[in-house]
Design an enzyme around this catalytic site. Structure first.
Site, mmCIF file in Angstrom:
data_model
loop_
_atom_site.group_PDB
_atom_site.id
_atom_site.type_symbol
_atom_site.label_atom_id
_atom_site.label_comp_id
_atom_site.label_asym_id
_atom_site.label_seq_id
_atom_site.Cartn_x
_atom_site.Cartn_y
_atom_site.Cartn_z
ATOM 1 C CG ASN A 245 10.257 -14.906 1.202
ATOM 2 O OD1 ASN A 245 10.473 -13.946 0.477
ATOM 3 N ND2 ASN A 245 10.549 -16.146 0.834
ATOM 4 N NE ARG B 253 14.778 -5.971 6.042
ATOM 5 C CZ ARG B 253 15.362 -6.891 6.798
ATOM 6 N NH1 ARG B 253 15.731 -6.585 8.029
ATOM 7 N NH2 ARG B 253 15.575 -8.107 6.329
ATOM 8 C CG ASN C 162 9.023 -6.057 11.820
ATOM 9 O OD1 ASN C 162 9.076 -5.518 12.922
ATOM 10 N ND2 ASN C 162 9.075 -7.374 11.660
ATOM 11 N N GLY D 168 6.793 -11.221 9.172
ATOM 12 C CA GLY D 168 7.879 -10.263 9.002
ATOM 13 C C GLY D 168 7.467 -8.900 8.491
ATOM 14 C CG MET D 169 7.398 -7.708 4.423
ATOM 15 S SD MET D 169 7.003 -7.711 2.656
ATOM 16 C CE MET D 169 7.057 -9.461 2.292
ATOM 17 C CG ASP E 136 1.935 -24.297 7.914
ATOM 18 O OD1 ASP E 136 2.242 -24.528 9.096
ATOM 19 O OD2 ASP E 136 2.559 -23.494 7.193
ATOM 20 C CG HIS F 141 1.658 -15.360 7.656
ATOM 21 N ND1 HIS F 141 1.987 -15.905 8.891
ATOM 22 C CD2 HIS F 141 2.776 -15.478 6.891
ATOM 23 C CE1 HIS F 141 3.243 -16.330 8.850
ATOM 24 N NE2 HIS F 141 3.739 -16.078 7.644
#
EC number: 2.7.2.1
Length: 397
Positions: free
Chosen positions: A209, A285, A335, A331-332, A146, A206
């Site tokens: 989480n 969410r 979405n 993810g966030m 990474d 990015h």
């Protein structure tokens, strides 16, 4: 037909994706969760099918055996010889690794040595590497770091303003993380914008989480928000992000539950961020549901989250002297349209005009109006594909 498997090992999980290469076709994917417990879960997805088993998986070596057995049991591969390469995601490569590396004993030792830089990630990666080497010793095995993408940062960016001996003697500096993701979405952004990456100034966000923001100048990382460890940067799901370091000894001195600095860092890694401020959840969410019900702690957590991301993007707009595009991923980032809307709302001074309809309806690609001076793109990340590509590249050497 040769197949390559991309592995992302967590402390109690093993996420994988199997590719036919060089076609880059996903053959199967899955995850083994709750490793070390009696109710471990192995999930395999292939050919629009899904198989799930509850098993007793004691360690990563057994998890790899279960994974390979599942591949043959479901006819995804005829035998293990079809798998010619495996790529392992490793969060921290320190100054040892400026690019992906073929695995040998020394590389595994260095991955373990660097665990202090990524205590939640590197030990698990090393366990996954050792497990595959034990079971499939003859295939090409590659570590994909990474941190490698961020090795183009210059000293004035990666050094901390502390005495130089802490860098020369202990290698204390900014390393960054999520580099594989930042590199992938920057490449995809160039394709979508129809311009060479070498001409673009990009800010990649990015937002999962874990959260990191990167300033990308002509295809290279010139600054990024994560630091010596992935704890630095904006507020995250369970991580605090940047705080005043003097808070750590203060809490040790005053909170009997936090007996030393390690306990405070553990709290900052696992009990902070959205979870810590809201008191209920690290999941956006749930936080957004709290906004609807006017839960004051959820509202506060959300506002802090937006504020921190906005500040880093603004900072990198200054570093880059403007940008051609801002990219949201993970993810966030992919979405959570409300989050994207509220981050960008504070950046309208830069001539960014979001298209509300494109943003709300989950449109991947450009979500700005045609005359927006800076484009905003939503691009799903694909770290596994980048890992598989690097395995193929190193196999060919």
């Amino acid at each position: 037909m040769s197949k390559t498997i991309a592995i992302n090992a967590g402390s109690s999980s093993l996420k994988w994706q199997l590719y036919e290469m060089p076609e880059e076709k996903v053959v199967a994917k899955g995850i083994i969760e709750r490793i070390g417990l009696k109710d471990s879960i192995s999930t395999v997805k292939f050919d629009d099918k899904k198989d799930e088993q509850i098993l007793d998986i004691v360690d990563h070596t057994q998890a790899v055996k279960i994974l390979l057995e599942d591949l043959t049991k479901h006819g995804i591969i005829k035998d293990f010889n079809e798998i010619t390469g495996v790529g392992h995601r490793v969060v921290a490569g320190g100054e040892y690794f400026k690019e992906s590396a073929l695995v040998d004993d020394k590389v595994v030792e260095q991955v373990e040595e660097l665990s202090a830089l990524a205590p939640l990630h590197n030990p698990a990666a090393a366990a996954g590497i050792r497990a595959f080497r034990e079971i499939l010793p003859d295939i090409t095995s590659v570590c994909v770091f990474d941190t490698a993408f961020h090795t183009t940062m210059q000293p004035h960016t990666y050094l901390y303003p502390i005495p130089q001996k802490y860098y020369t003697d202990y290698k204390v500096r900014k390393y960054g993380a999520h580099g594989t993701s930042h590199q992938y979405v920057a490449q995809e952004a160039a394709k979508q914008l129809g311009r060479p990456l070498e001409e673009l100034k990009l800010i990649t966000a990015h937002v999962g989480n874990g959260v990191s923001i990167t300033a990308n100048y002509h295809g290279q990382s010139i600054d990024t928000s994560m630091g010596f460890t992935p704890l630095a940067g904006p507020m995250m799901g369970t991580r605090s992000g940047d705080i005043d370091p003097a808070i750590i000894p203060y809490l040790v001195a005053n909170d009997p539950e936090l007996e030393d600095a390690a306990a405070v860092v553990n709290m900052l890694n696992k009990q902070s961020g959205l979870l810590g401020v809201s008191g209920t959840s690290s999941d956006m969410r749930d936080i957004e549901a709290g906004l609807q019900s006017k839960d004051p702690n959820a509202v506060l957590a959300y506002n802090v989250f937006i504020d921190r991301i906005k500040k880093f993007i603004g900072q990198y707009l200054a570093v880059l002297n403007g940008a051609d595009a801002i990219i949201f991923t993970a993810g966030m980032g992919e979405n959570a349209p409300l989050m994207r809307q509220d981050v960008i709302a504070g950046l309208s001074w830069f001539g960014i005009e979001l298209d509300p309809e494109k943003n709300v309806f989950g449109y991947f690609g450009d979500i700005t109006k045609p005359d927006s001076k800076v484009k905003v793109l939503v691009i799903p990340t694909d770290e596994e594909l980048m890992i598989a590509r690097d395995v193929e590249r190193l196999k060919a050497k």
